[in-house]
Design an enzyme around this catalytic site. Structure first.
Site, PDB file in Angstrom:
ATOM      1  N   GLY A  43     -12.960  12.278  21.543  1.00 43.00           N
ATOM      2  CA  GLY A  43     -12.432  11.239  20.581  1.00 43.00           C
ATOM      3  C   GLY A  43     -12.405   9.705  21.131  1.00 43.00           C
ATOM      4  CG  ASP A  73       7.749  -4.327  -3.754  1.00 50.27           C
ATOM      5  OD1 ASP A  73       7.399  -5.534  -3.755  1.00 50.27           O
ATOM      6  OD2 ASP A  73       7.061  -3.352  -3.044  1.00 50.27           O
ATOM      7  CE  LYS A 107       8.132  -0.350  -2.893  1.00 56.31           C
ATOM      8  NZ  LYS A 107       6.813  -0.721  -2.751  1.00 56.31           N
ATOM      9  NE  ARG A 120       7.186   2.896   0.501  1.00 54.62           N
ATOM     10  CZ  ARG A 120       6.088   3.311  -0.327  1.00 54.62           C
ATOM     11  NH1 ARG A 120       5.731   4.495  -0.538  1.00 54.62           N
ATOM     12  NH2 ARG A 120       5.513   2.252  -0.983  1.00 54.62           N
ATOM     13  CB  THR A 131       0.569   7.069  -1.966  1.00 53.09           C
ATOM     14  OG1 THR A 131       1.708   6.469  -2.428  1.00 53.09           O
ATOM     15  CG2 THR A 131       0.376   7.022  -0.720  1.00 53.09           C
ATOM     16  N   GLY A 132      -0.387   4.622  -4.636  1.00 51.39           N
ATOM     17  CA  GLY A 132      -0.257   4.479  -6.056  1.00 51.39           C
ATOM     18  C   GLY A 132       1.223   4.721  -6.378  1.00 51.39           C
ATOM     19  N   GLY A 133       2.184   5.124  -5.517  1.00 48.84           N
ATOM     20  CA  GLY A 133       3.447   5.405  -5.856  1.00 48.84           C
ATOM     21  C   GLY A 133       4.033   4.129  -6.392  1.00 48.84           C
ATOM     22  CB  THR A 134       4.409   0.754  -5.346  1.00 46.14           C
ATOM     23  OG1 THR A 134       4.818   1.080  -3.743  1.00 46.14           O
ATOM     24  CG2 THR A 134       5.004  -0.671  -5.865  1.00 46.14           C
TER      25      THR A 134
HETATM   26  C1  R5P Z   1       5.075  -2.291   0.233  1.00 42.50           C
HETATM   27  O1  R5P Z   1       5.978  -2.971  -0.095  1.00 42.50           O
HETATM   28  C2  R5P Z   1       3.530  -2.876  -0.205  1.00 42.50           C
HETATM   29  O2  R5P Z   1       3.766  -4.172  -0.821  1.00 42.50           O
HETATM   30  C3  R5P Z   1       3.208  -2.026  -1.287  1.00 42.50           C
HETATM   31  O3  R5P Z   1       3.890  -2.088  -2.333  1.00 42.50           O
HETATM   32  C4  R5P Z   1       2.902  -0.741  -0.947  1.00 42.50           C
HETATM   33  O4  R5P Z   1       2.617  -0.513   0.321  1.00 42.50           O
HETATM   34  C5  R5P Z   1       2.009   0.342  -1.674  1.00 42.50           C
HETATM   35  O5  R5P Z   1       2.125   1.528  -1.207  1.00 42.50           O
HETATM   36  P1  R5P Z   1       2.015   2.611  -2.316  1.00 42.50           P
HETATM   37  O6  R5P Z   1       0.778   2.585  -2.933  1.00 42.50           O
HETATM   38  O7  R5P Z   1       1.906   3.964  -1.321  1.00 42.50           O
HETATM   39  O8  R5P Z   1       3.229   2.740  -3.187  1.00 42.50           O
END
Ligand code: R5P
Length: 311
Positions: free
Chosen positions: A37, A167, A190, A192, A221-224
């Site tokens: 690696g 957020d 928001k 997390r 990940t698209g979660g936000t």
């Molecule tokens: C965090 O505060 C960043 O500005 C993004 O909102 C965040 O990293 C997006 O990550 P995810 O798509 O996993 O929610």
């Protein structure tokens, strides 16, 4: 002295586009990966040059980061006159403070590592935190892709659109878009829960019956975005939802998650290479002209202010 562009292995297509726009070719380089690696970069002919090493430190973040450090060290030891790290996506920027006792401040560790290999200047695009500049010993040019993306949004979204920060950390970014687009701002609050799970609670602003464009620095990940869309739909936003972000690592199940949201469009830039085939709802704009413009101005000792983040 002419500029010399060196590519890491993270995103050679972007380096080629930048070099092409500057009317040059990347310096020959090779990164050998050993069976255990370890990486061994070899860079040819940079002695006396003003060297720009281009490497976003996106997934695989740690490998790309170490490779960047080794490439920079190779260039410095190879006699580069000046050494600039061009890191369009700066991994670890989200670790800019300790949220909990016992955490590390990853952004500071990376900043120190770059200083330790003799970087004279750092060029980044829309880093998660503007505190990066204060963390780095060397000058940091914080470029922004917001005007590039806002140009597309101005064409593609109706005048009644509301710009939404998903957020509190994205409020300044949303205000930048809103200024350029001359549209109002709303903000989602928001929390997390885990790396992939986000809970969005409430909305400040009026989106009832109106199209929205959610803006963020990055979508991982698209979660936000998923959580923000839920809040916006509950608040009566029109079904016309667009998302714009500078960086799109789109890791884990991000594609599937975002596909389920029936977005009109997801707009990102190419600070990172595509992780898989592009679905029809995903549009990518290149930051190559922005990076080439910045490097050209640094070469010519011209100010970069019109390319930089304004808050
Ligand atoms: C965090 O505060 C960043 O500005 C993004 O909102 C965040 O990293 C997006 O990550 P995810 O798509 O996993 O929610």
């Amino acid at each position: 002295m002419s500029i010399q562009i060196v590519s890491g292995t993270a995103h050679p297509a972007l380096t080629d586009a930048v070099a092409d726009a500057l009317g040059t070719e990347p310096v020959t380089s090779e990164v050998v990966r050993f069976p255990d690696g370890e990486l061994r970069p070899v860079v040819g002919g940079v002695q006396g040059g003003d060297v720009y090493v281009l490497q976003p430190t996106g997934p695989a973040v740690n490998d790309h980061l170490v490779e960047l450090l080794l490439l920079l060290d190779a260039c410095r030891r190879g006699g580069a006159r000046t050494l600039t790290a061009v890191v369009p996506y700066f991994g670890y920027a989200r670790q800019d403070r300790r949220g909990l006792a016992g955490e590390a401040v990853g952004a500071r560790v990376v900043a120190d590592a770059l200083a330790s290999v003799g970087v004279d200047r750092l060029v980044v695009v829309d880093p998660h935190t503007s505190a990066l500049e204060a963390m780095c010993a060397m000058p940091v040019e914080m470029l922004t892709a917001v005007p590039v993306l806002a140009g597309v949004l101005a064409q593609e979204t109706p005048d009644t659109t509301v710009v939404v920060a998903p957020d509190l950390g994205a409020v300044k970014l949303a205000e930048h878009y809103a200024r350029l687009l001359r549209r109002p701002v709303a903000v989602v609050r928001k929390r997390r829960v885990t790396g992939e799970r986000v809970h969005a609670e409430e909305l400040a602003g009026d989106v009832a019956g109106r199209p929205v464009v959610i803006v963020d620095d990055m979508i991982s990940t698209g979660g936000t975005i998923e959580a923000a869309v839920r809040v916006l739909r509950a608040a009566g936003a029109a079904s016309d939802i667009t998302v714009a972000a500078t960086h799109g690592p789109l890791v884990a199940a991000a594609h599937e998650r975002l596909a389920r949201l029936s977005l009109r469009r997801l707009l990102v830039t190419d600070t990172l290479p595509a992780s898989r085939e592009r679905p029809p709802w995903l549009q990518v704009r290149s930051v190559a002209p922005l990076l080439a413009d910045a490097i050209g101005r640094l070469r010519d000792n011209e100010p970069l202010d019109t390319l930089m983040i304004r808050t």
